[in-house]
Write a protein that holds these residues in place. Structure first.
Motif, short mmCIF file in Angstrom:
data_model
loop_
_atom_site.label_atom_id
_atom_site.label_comp_id
_atom_site.label_asym_id
_atom_site.label_seq_id
_atom_site.Cartn_x
_atom_site.Cartn_y
_atom_site.Cartn_z
N GLU A 199 1.66 5.83 -6.78
CA GLU A 199 1.63 4.75 -7.84
C GLU A 199 2.60 3.51 -7.51
OE1 GLU A 199 1.93 7.87 -8.84
OE2 GLU A 199 -0.10 7.93 -9.40
N LYS A 200 3.84 3.89 -6.79
CA LYS A 200 4.79 3.22 -6.22
C LYS A 200 4.58 2.47 -4.86
CE LYS A 200 8.17 5.71 -8.59
NZ LYS A 200 9.18 6.86 -8.33
N LEU A 201 3.45 3.10 -4.00
CA LEU A 201 3.24 2.45 -2.89
C LEU A 201 2.00 1.96 -2.73
CD1 LEU A 201 4.22 5.68 -0.80
CD2 LEU A 201 5.78 3.75 -1.19
N GLU A 202 1.88 0.73 -3.40
CA GLU A 202 0.57 -0.02 -3.53
C GLU A 202 -0.06 -0.63 -2.37
OE1 GLU A 202 -1.60 -0.87 -6.07
OE2 GLU A 202 -0.40 0.70 -7.25
N PHE A 203 1.22 -0.82 -1.55
CA PHE A 203 0.58 -1.42 -0.07
C PHE A 203 -0.48 -0.62 0.65
CE2 PHE A 203 4.35 1.24 0.90
CZ PHE A 203 4.02 1.60 2.34
N ILE A 204 -0.15 0.85 0.48
CA ILE A 204 -0.89 1.78 1.63
C ILE A 204 -2.46 1.53 1.19
CG2 ILE A 204 1.02 3.21 1.81
CD1 ILE A 204 -0.55 5.42 0.11
N LYS A 205 -2.73 0.93 0.08
CA LYS A 205 -4.55 0.71 -0.35
C LYS A 205 -4.59 -0.82 -0.12
CE LYS A 205 -4.03 0.43 -5.22
NZ LYS A 205 -4.71 1.14 -6.56
N SER A 206 -4.00 -1.64 0.27
CA SER A 206 -4.08 -3.12 0.38
C SER A 206 -4.89 -3.50 1.70
CB SER A 206 -2.68 -4.01 0.49
OG SER A 206 -1.97 -3.87 1.38
N ALA A 207 -5.64 -4.54 1.61
CA ALA A 207 -6.42 -4.77 2.97
C ALA A 207 -5.35 -5.30 3.98
CB ALA A 207 -7.33 -6.04 2.26
N ASP A 208 -4.36 -6.00 3.44
CA ASP A 208 -3.40 -6.56 4.55
C ASP A 208 -2.82 -5.09 5.24
OD1 ASP A 208 -3.76 -8.90 4.06
OD2 ASP A 208 -2.01 -9.22 2.90
N PHE A 209 -2.45 -4.15 4.76
CA PHE A 209 -1.89 -3.03 5.58
C PHE A 209 -3.01 -2.24 6.11
CE2 PHE A 209 -0.87 1.43 5.40
CZ PHE A 209 0.29 1.53 6.15
N LEU A 210 -4.37 -2.25 5.78
CA LEU A 210 -5.23 -1.65 6.44
C LEU A 210 -5.73 -2.48 7.59
CD1 LEU A 210 -7.63 -0.51 3.63
CD2 LEU A 210 -6.09 1.12 5.02
N ASP A 211 -5.46 -3.80 7.53
CA ASP A 211 -5.69 -4.79 8.82
C ASP A 211 -4.67 -4.42 9.65
OD1 ASP A 211 -7.11 -6.91 9.98
OD2 ASP A 211 -5.30 -8.12 9.47
N LYS A 212 -3.29 -4.35 9.33
CA LYS A 212 -2.14 -3.90 10.11
C LYS A 212 -2.43 -2.63 11.03
CE LYS A 212 0.51 -7.59 8.94
NZ LYS A 212 -0.45 -8.47 8.70
#
Length: 156
Positions: free
Chosen positions: A30-43
């Motif tokens: 829940e605290k790690l929202e970035f791991i499901k973000s499109a930007d993170f996946l793109d990186k």
């Protein structure tokens, strides 16, 4: 061939780091929202495709090399370990890239279907990514050690 501490570090550190990162990510999802973000996946996709190309290029250099250090490595078996580490990391990086690409296109659908499934899918993705990063780091250290050994041998 004797299995040294270096062998076990080389063999297990990628797996251990992946399990630790996956556990941490799952517990704190829940605290790690970035791991499901499109930007993170793109990186992840960008990084893993770059590593894929880099590791294949380095593999070509190693296989074509006839340096004294490579010859020594071939004679006592560490060359095969180096090639296997490269192969494992190359394959895992492309798997991570494809997995991230699929996740990027299906993340909204998965989120609608099941948050638990999304949690598991993103946790696996970051675990694979940490495995790729740790093994790339290890491979790079070994590669530079070979280069330095060659320079030391050439200076004598």
């Amino acid at each position: 061939m004797d299995k040294t501490i270096g062998y076990w570090i080389e063999t297990l550190s990628g797996y251990i780091s992946a399990v630790i990162i996956m556990y941490f990510s799952f517990e704190n999802w829940e605290k790690l929202e970035f791991i499901k973000s499109a930007d993170f996946l793109d990186k992840i996709i960008s990084i893993t495709t770059t590593l894929f190309g880099f590791l294949l290029a380095v593999l070509t250099l190693i296989i074509q090399s006839n340096s004294s250090t490579i010859t020594k490595m071939k004679s006592h078996g560490s060359f095969k370990r180096l090639i296997l580490l490269n192969k494992l990391t190359v394959l895992t990086s492309i798997i991570n890239c494809i997995y991230s690409l699929i996740l990027a296109f299906t993340i909204k659908l998965i989120e609608i279907k099941s948050l638990t499934l999304l949690k598991i899918a993103t946790t696996i993705n970051i675990g694979i990514f940490s495995f790729v990063i740790v093994n790339t780091f290890l491979f790079t250290i070994i590669f530079y050690k070979i280069i330095l050994e060659d320079e030391k041998d050439d200076s004598h």
